[in-house]
Design a protein around this motif. Structure first.
Motif, PDB file in Angstrom:
ATOM      1  N   HIS A   1     167.242  88.923  28.075  1.00 25.88           N
ATOM      2  CA  HIS A   1     166.897  89.301  28.796  1.00 25.88           C
ATOM      3  C   HIS A   1     167.355  91.086  28.758  1.00 25.88           C
TER       4      HIS A   1
ATOM      5  N   GLN B   1     168.091  94.077  30.191  1.00 26.99           N
ATOM      6  CA  GLN B   1     167.952  94.626  31.802  1.00 26.99           C
ATOM      7  C   GLN B   1     167.960  96.123  31.911  1.00 26.99           C
TER       8      GLN B   1
ATOM      9  N   TRP C   1     165.596 100.239  34.346  1.00 26.45           N
ATOM     10  CA  TRP C   1     164.300  99.946  33.768  1.00 26.45           C
ATOM     11  C   TRP C   1     163.438 100.645  34.139  1.00 26.45           C
TER      12      TRP C   1
ATOM     13  N   TYR D   1     164.759  88.823  23.794  1.00 26.71           N
ATOM     14  CA  TYR D   1     163.256  89.550  24.242  1.00 26.71           C
ATOM     15  C   TYR D   1     163.167  90.549  24.003  1.00 26.71           C
ATOM     16  N   SER D   2     161.923  91.314  23.529  1.00 26.29           N
ATOM     17  CA  SER D   2     161.600  92.164  23.608  1.00 26.29           C
ATOM     18  C   SER D   2     161.727  93.425  24.607  1.00 26.29           C
ATOM     19  N   GLU D   3     161.852  94.433  24.529  1.00 31.48           N
ATOM     20  CA  GLU D   3     162.016  95.266  25.758  1.00 31.48           C
ATOM     21  C   GLU D   3     161.570  95.402  26.354  1.00 31.48           C
ATOM     22  N   TYR D   4     161.448  96.013  27.270  1.00 38.17           N
ATOM     23  CA  TYR D   4     159.907  96.349  28.139  1.00 38.17           C
ATOM     24  C   TYR D   4     159.678  97.702  28.643  1.00 38.17           C
ATOM     25  N   SER D   5     158.773  98.363  28.598  1.00 41.07           N
ATOM     26  CA  SER D   5     158.683  99.601  29.123  1.00 41.07           C
ATOM     27  C   SER D   5     159.025 100.514  30.118  1.00 41.07           C
ATOM     28  N   LYS D   6     159.803 101.223  29.571  1.00 44.04           N
ATOM     29  CA  LYS D   6     160.915 101.951  30.363  1.00 44.04           C
ATOM     30  C   LYS D   6     160.208 103.560  31.371  1.00 44.04           C
TER      31      LYS D   6
END
Length: 120
Positions: A11, A13, A27, A76-81
């Motif tokens: 994940h 982080q 994030w 997993y895919s990166e989240y929006s920052k």
């Protein structure tokens, strides 16, 4: 340039912002630690670990996180920052610890808990 780091389960982080003095950001946009030489310091100046060849190690030599290419699991895919908040002034650095023998085993500490342990 920003480099994403993944925990032991893949994940995303935290990320390292090279343009912002090698600072680690969560994030949600908070600067919490930074790299100086190959050492990781918390924002209050405490030496908390090592950054070597894309892998973050704790003071005992266990892996805590890594870049995508070094992660032993599928990531997993990166989240929006979020946009970055203003950074607090850094405290003076404490003396670093001696380098331990580095292990391929992961620490029981999660990456986000590790990197935020000395935040301002």
């Amino acid at each position: 340039m920003e480099i994403t780091f993944y925990n032991k389960t893949g994940h995303p982080q935290i990320y390292l912002s090279v343009e912002n003095d090698n600072s680690f950001y969560t994030w949600d946009g908070h600067a919490v630690a930074y790299v100086y030489d190959d050492k990781i310091y918390g924002w209050r100046g405490k030496h908390i670990g090592w950054y070597i060849d894309g892998i973050i190690f704790d003071l005992h030599g266990y892996r805590v996180g890594s870049i995508k290419e070094k992660c032993p699991y599928s990531v997993y895919s990166e989240y929006s920052k979020y946009s970055k908040y203003s950074r607090y002034s850094r405290y003076s650095r404490y003396s670093p610890y001696s380098k331990p023998s580095f292990s391929s085993s992961y620490s029981n500490t999660d990456l986000i808990d590790f990197i935020t342990q000395d935040k301002a």
